[in-house]
Design an enzyme around this catalytic site. Structure first.
Site, PDB file in Angstrom:
ATOM      1  N   ASN A   1       0.848  -1.190   0.000  1.00 25.31           N
ATOM      2  CA  ASN A   1       0.000   0.000   0.000  1.00 25.31           C
ATOM      3  C   ASN A   1       0.885   1.242   0.000  1.00 25.31           C
ATOM      4  OD1 ASN A   1       0.568   0.746   2.892  1.00 25.31           O
ATOM      5  ND2 ASN A   1      -0.435  -1.227   3.236  1.00 25.31           N
TER       6      ASN A   1
ATOM      7  N   ASP B   1      -4.070  -6.636   4.569  1.00 26.10           N
ATOM      8  CA  ASP B   1      -5.096  -7.566   5.058  1.00 26.10           C
ATOM      9  C   ASP B   1      -4.975  -8.951   4.427  1.00 26.10           C
ATOM     10  OD1 ASP B   1      -6.358  -5.646   6.697  1.00 26.10           O
ATOM     11  OD2 ASP B   1      -7.416  -4.834   4.968  1.00 26.10           O
TER      12      ASP B   1
ATOM     13  N   PRO C   1      -2.972 -12.370   9.550  1.00 28.68           N
ATOM     14  CA  PRO C   1      -3.420 -12.210  10.942  1.00 28.68           C
ATOM     15  C   PRO C   1      -3.737 -10.744  11.221  1.00 28.68           C
ATOM     16  CG  PRO C   1      -1.039 -12.591  10.840  1.00 28.68           C
ATOM     17  CD  PRO C   1      -1.571 -12.859   9.475  1.00 28.68           C
ATOM     18  N   ASP C   2      -4.770 -10.506  12.024  1.00 27.27           N
ATOM     19  CA  ASP C   2      -5.162  -9.147  12.414  1.00 27.27           C
ATOM     20  C   ASP C   2      -4.401  -8.805  13.695  1.00 27.27           C
ATOM     21  OD1 ASP C   2      -6.422  -6.845  13.414  1.00 27.27           O
ATOM     22  OD2 ASP C   2      -8.306  -7.353  12.431  1.00 27.27           O
TER      23      ASP C   2
ATOM     24  N   LYS D   1     -14.383  -0.167  14.771  1.00 27.48           N
ATOM     25  CA  LYS D   1     -13.067  -0.770  14.999  1.00 27.48           C
ATOM     26  C   LYS D   1     -12.653  -0.625  16.459  1.00 27.48           C
ATOM     27  CE  LYS D   1      -8.504  -0.776  12.747  1.00 27.48           C
ATOM     28  NZ  LYS D   1      -7.692  -0.102  11.695  1.00 27.48           N
TER      29      LYS D   1
END
Length: 391
Positions: free
Chosen positions: A208, A278, A304-305, A336
């Protein structure tokens, strides 16, 4: 808001003081100005009065009636004194205890931080007498902003040019933000920053546009506020901040997850500022994928978050997340905040990625939302950290 006293001396760079004053006023600081007699021959007091919105002081013996000793009241009023430009002459005066005009008298009377932003001819800049005077003043706590190299009024390209006005403002602003600020003293802090890269083959990857500037600014600010900072960073083009307890370089989201979870249980504060991918390619090609006539399909797996996992593991840690959104910013950030068990979330428009400035929302719950206008990311870092409410 803090009070800043600007001293303008008779160097050719005196005209740049107008820009410094303008930038400080836009940031909300109270500014007063003292000019030497020589400085008034380069830029008028009226110009600086207009920008500072305060009377400009020049003459110790001004006949305008006042009811206080001005050189003492100004010295006490200021939270910080900035001499810009600081000439060979003013440095020599102060170093040798000379106080023969309003500016040198105020400098001698103040106990507040004093910065000299140096600007002069290159031969004067390299004069050993100046070097001795600077070293002498440093021993007494005076601070110096070194000159830059550039084209000088004496028609040479050399060191002696006043440092860029924006950089000067950032330097003194950092001093004001960190002076006597011990909020994070001794606290162990984890900060994630930058982007992650998810390799497709030895050449290509998914990523990104995050530059890492906000995360690195938070790390610098946390160090200056007394924190013991572990910075876990994905790829960036930024210099590693000084004073870190530990710097961990990672590339992928999985690497960042493992590094963050490893230290999370031992910290007091965790700030998840990194822009973590993500998804990652389900399979990695050890050889470069060759271009073919047909379309290429890449199957993606969830990463994984990291923030969600830290929220699950959280005990007494203060946990801060970031939400870069393109729409429904507050609604998405509140979701969130709750889902990931955060104490605070910083929300902003994703279009501000890679910019040196940002405008943010600091959200603790639906009834506690603070909006901060566009400002440098370094300044916003202090605003964010000052919102931490440790139990």
């Amino acid at each position: 808001m803090k009070n800043i006293l600007i001293g303008v001396t008779g160097g050719i760079a005196a005209y740049k003081s107008a820009n410094i004053i303008s930038k400080l006023k836009k940031r909300g600081y109270n500014v007063k100005v003292i000019m030497t007699e020589n400085a008034t021959k380069i830029i008028t007091p009226l110009a600086l009065e207009t920008l500072s919105r305060n009377r400009v002081y020049v003459d110790m013996w001004d006949k305008t009636p006042h009811f206080e000793v001005e050189h003492i009241s100004l010295a006490e009023w200021a939270d910080l004194v900035l001499i810009a430009p600081a000439t060979y002459n003013i440095v020599g005066k102060v170093a040798n205890g000379i106080a023969d005009d309003m500016l040198s008298t105020v400098i001698s009377a103040t106990v507040k931080p004093v910065y000299f932003a140096l600007a002069m001819n290159v031969n004067m800049y390299n004069n050993p007498i100046l070097k001795e005077n600077i070293e002498k003043l440093k021993k007494y706590g005076y601070k110096f902003i070194e000159a830059d190299e550039g084209f000088l009024a004496c028609n040479v390209n050399a060191k002696g040019r006043l440092k860029d006005e924006e950089e000067i403002v950032e330097i003194i602003e950092n001093d004001l933000n960190t002076n006597n600020n011990t909020l994070l003293k001794g606290k162990k802090i984890l900060i994630t920053a930058g982007r992650t890269e998810e390799p497709i083959d030895p050449v290509r990857y998914l990523s990104n546009r995050s530059s890492g500037q906000m995360g690195y600014s938070l790390a610098k600010a946390a160090v200056k506020m007394g924190g013991q900072v572990t910075l876990i960073s994905g790829p960036t083009n930024l210099e590693i901040p000084e004073g870190l307890k530990e710097f961990v370089q990672v590339r992928s989201a999985q690497e960042m997850y493992e590094a963050a979870i490893k230290v999370f249980s031992s910290v007091d504060i965790a700030v998840a500022c990194a822009a973590v991918a993500d998804y990652k390619p389900k399979t990695y090609s050890t050889e470069k994928i060759k271009k073919k006539d047909e379309d290429l399909t890449i199957v993606l797996d969830r990463n994984p978050d990291i923030l969600f996992e830290m929220g699950k593991l959280k005990k007494n840690q203060y946990l801060i997340g970031f939400a870069a959104e393109t729409q429904n910013i507050i609604e998405n950030a509140l979701g969130k905040l709750k889902k990931k068990n955060l104490d605070m979330i910083v929300a902003n428009n994703a279009h501000n990625m890679q910019k040196k400035t940002n405008e943010i929302l600091i959200i603790k719950d639906k009834n506690n939302i603070k909006e901060l206008p566009e400002e440098s990311k370094e300044k916003l870092a202090y605003s964010i950290l000052n919102e931490i409410n440790l139990k």
